[in-house]
Design an enzyme around this catalytic site. Structure first.
Site, mmCIF file in Angstrom:
data_model
loop_
_atom_site.group_PDB
_atom_site.id
_atom_site.type_symbol
_atom_site.label_atom_id
_atom_site.label_comp_id
_atom_site.label_asym_id
_atom_site.label_seq_id
_atom_site.Cartn_x
_atom_site.Cartn_y
_atom_site.Cartn_z
ATOM 1 N N GLY A 72 0.812 -1.213 0.000
ATOM 2 C CA GLY A 72 0.000 0.000 0.000
ATOM 3 C C GLY A 72 0.842 1.258 0.000
ATOM 4 N N THR A 73 1.944 1.242 0.727
ATOM 5 C CA THR A 73 2.802 2.429 0.810
ATOM 6 C C THR A 73 3.318 2.804 -0.576
ATOM 7 O OG1 THR A 73 3.425 1.902 3.072
ATOM 8 C CG2 THR A 73 4.948 3.318 1.839
ATOM 9 N N ASN A 152 -7.809 3.778 8.836
ATOM 10 C CA ASN A 152 -7.202 2.635 9.508
ATOM 11 C C ASN A 152 -7.336 2.674 11.030
ATOM 12 O OD1 ASN A 152 -5.440 4.800 8.467
ATOM 13 N ND2 ASN A 152 -3.913 3.944 9.851
ATOM 14 N N GLN A 180 -7.609 -0.211 3.654
ATOM 15 C CA GLN A 180 -8.369 -0.787 4.775
ATOM 16 C C GLN A 180 -9.780 -1.196 4.372
ATOM 17 O OE1 GLN A 180 -7.334 -1.749 7.677
ATOM 18 N NE2 GLN A 180 -5.355 -0.752 7.825
ATOM 19 N N SER A 200 -3.623 -3.304 -0.633
ATOM 20 C CA SER A 200 -2.522 -4.005 0.015
ATOM 21 C C SER A 200 -3.000 -5.395 0.417
ATOM 22 C CB SER A 200 -2.076 -3.218 1.251
ATOM 23 O OG SER A 200 -1.109 -3.952 1.954
ATOM 24 N N HIS A 202 -1.868 -7.638 2.641
ATOM 25 C CA HIS A 202 -1.832 -8.186 4.010
ATOM 26 C C HIS A 202 -2.963 -7.700 4.906
ATOM 27 C CE1 HIS A 202 0.283 -4.887 6.441
ATOM 28 N NE2 HIS A 202 0.431 -4.444 5.207
ATOM 29 N N THR A 238 11.474 -7.259 -11.427
ATOM 30 C CA THR A 238 10.906 -8.604 -11.551
ATOM 31 C C THR A 238 9.763 -8.754 -10.555
ATOM 32 O OG1 THR A 238 13.039 -9.450 -12.245
ATOM 33 C CG2 THR A 238 11.466 -11.082 -11.411
ATOM 34 N N CYS A 325 3.383 4.169 16.650
ATOM 35 C CA CYS A 325 4.697 4.011 17.268
ATOM 36 C C CYS A 325 5.652 3.508 16.205
ATOM 37 C CB CYS A 325 4.603 3.005 18.397
ATOM 38 S SG CYS A 325 6.181 2.639 19.134
HETATM 39 N N1 PLP Z 1 -2.841 2.916 3.809
HETATM 40 C C1 PLP Z 1 -3.520 2.557 4.894
HETATM 41 C C2 PLP Z 1 -4.868 3.163 5.153
HETATM 42 C C3 PLP Z 1 -2.987 1.621 5.790
HETATM 43 O O1 PLP Z 1 -3.680 1.278 6.871
HETATM 44 C C4 PLP Z 1 -1.714 1.078 5.502
HETATM 45 C C5 PLP Z 1 -1.083 0.124 6.430
HETATM 46 O O2 PLP Z 1 -1.289 0.182 7.621
HETATM 47 C C6 PLP Z 1 -1.053 1.473 4.343
HETATM 48 C C7 PLP Z 1 -1.638 2.409 3.519
HETATM 49 C C8 PLP Z 1 0.295 0.933 3.969
HETATM 50 O O3 PLP Z 1 0.169 -0.355 3.426
HETATM 51 P P1 PLP Z 1 1.432 -1.354 3.416
HETATM 52 O O4 PLP Z 1 1.575 -1.847 4.821
HETATM 53 O O5 PLP Z 1 1.023 -2.448 2.473
HETATM 54 O O6 PLP Z 1 2.596 -0.608 2.934
#
Ligand code: PLP
Length: 390
Positions: A72-73, A152, A180, A200, A202, A238, A325
């Protein structure tokens, strides 16, 4: 000694579903690079494309619109930087409750950034988006708005469709961080009317370290990662074959699990009634807004979130502090502060989040452990303060 363990931190990461682990184990036996033309490569490519179909189906887009990322990041960074780097976007409008990956990317980019406020219940209002768009972007360029689908920390669902409709009137681009929301509530790309959507794996029972940016065709876009021509030249490198296979499987399963996840709201409401019965002074955040059924964020005035998280952990219950944190430094939640919570109260907030493998008695266990550890601790310290005063 009680050895029971209760995991209530699904918004941080959801446990890997066994069917996902099984699919990933099969993919581990593959040798080929998806870009190779020989049979090994072709088989790996087939697995990547099957996963792309599964991800695309969950959000209702043609597979070519799905670009795999490292999570997600990266998807959020790619969305913002990808449009700004073309020079066609000269203003970013992001909400104050966005994830750090949006807020900090916006702050690092060389364009004007406007931060949208939210209501005390944590909702970003479309009127504020309109007010902002009424003023032209500097240099006559375009505007990119980034508003998440669900927060989140609080689980509050945002009016992204409405915001996208307003943005369309001004010709602005819209990105939505749906990390989320996807897998917890129905998220359909075309219905939202956005240009980009971040996912994302996970958070929905897939592996960590893989995600996607879903992009409309023909967007002005410059890649963040340069190199090979993977992902139709939108993200070099890759492919993470095993992670992508797991992500695809998690998306296929998530569609089936949506009704069960929506029903978690009944447990959340029971949890919150229990919290208020045990500690009527507790403050529940976003309570009057539409929220994800799996998330509850509340403060126990007088007891720091870290103390609560540690006390619960010692008793085998895992939750998060509302305060983020990282690298050992606790910072008070920007989300709760944007909602108008005083810093002291925001520092006393914890987040309980559950999901596909939770059981109803996890809620009972949380309530009894929280009562015996956190609330009792708070009462004892109140008692000591009263005795010292008398
Ligand atoms: N965006 C939101 C709303 C999230 O809650 C998170 C992770 O906590 C992310 C982005 C980042 O995702 P990732 O952990 O896959 O980098």
């Amino acid at each position: 000694m009680n050895t029971a363990v209760t995991y209530l931190d699904y918004n941080a990461t959801a446990p890997l579903k066994p069917q996902v682990a099984a699919a990933m184990r099969t993919a581990l036996d593959q040798t080929g690079n998806p870009s190779s033309v020989h049979r090994h490569g072709r088989l790996a490519r087939r697995l990547v494309e099957e996963a792309r179909d599964q991800v695309a189906a969950l959000v209702g887009v043609p597979p070519r619109q799905v670009v795999f990322t490292s999570g997600g990041t990266e998807a959020n960074a790619m969305a913002l930087a990808g449009l700004v780097s073309t020079g066609k976007v000269t203003r970013l409008v992001v909400s104050a409750i966005e994830h750090a990956s949006v807020l900090e990317t916006a702050a690092a980019l060389p364009v004007e950034t406007v931060i949208l406020p939210c209501t005390p219940d944590g909702v970003v209002e479309v009127e504020n988006v309109r007010a902002c768009l009424a003023a032209p972007a500097p240099g006559g360029g375009g505007t990119l708005i980034s508003v998440m689908a669900a927060n989140n920390e609080t689980g509050v669902i945002q009016p992204v469709g409405e915001i996208a409709r307003a943005a369309a009137e001004y010709g602005a681009f819209v990105h939505c961080d749906a990390v989320q929301a996807v897998g917890k509530i129905p998220v359909r790309f075309a219905e939202l009317g956005v240009h980009m959507l971040s996912l994302s794996a996970h958070k929905l029972g897939g592996p960590m370290g893989v995600g996607a940016l879903v992009m409309k065709d023909d967007l002005p876009f410059a890649p963040l990662v340069h190199g090979g021509g993977q992902e139709m030249k939108r993200r070099a490198g890759t492919e993470n074959l095993i992670g992508i296979v797991g992500f695809g499987k998690a998306c296929a399963l998530a569609a089936e699990d949506l009704p069960a996840l929506a029903a978690l709201a009944v447990w959340r409401d029971r949890l919150e009634r229990g919290v208020l019965e045990t500690a009527p002074e507790a403050v529940i955040f976003g309570r009057n807004a539409q929220r994800l059924g799996n998330t509850s964020c509340f403060a126990l005035p007088g007891l720091k979130a870290e103390t609560q998280v540690m006390a619960l952990d010692l008793a085998g219950v895992s939750v998060s502090a509302g305060a983020a944190c990282s690298s050992g430094k606790v910072t008070v939640s920007h989300v709760l502060q944007a909602m108008g919570a005083a810093p002291d109260l925001a520092a006393e907030a914890i987040r309980v989040s559950f999901g596909w493998n939770s059981r109803e008695d996890d809620i009972d266990r949380f309530l009894s452990v929280w009562n015996e550890t956190c609330v009792a601790k708070r009462r004892r310290s109140e008692g000591r303060t009263a005795a010292a005063r008398s």
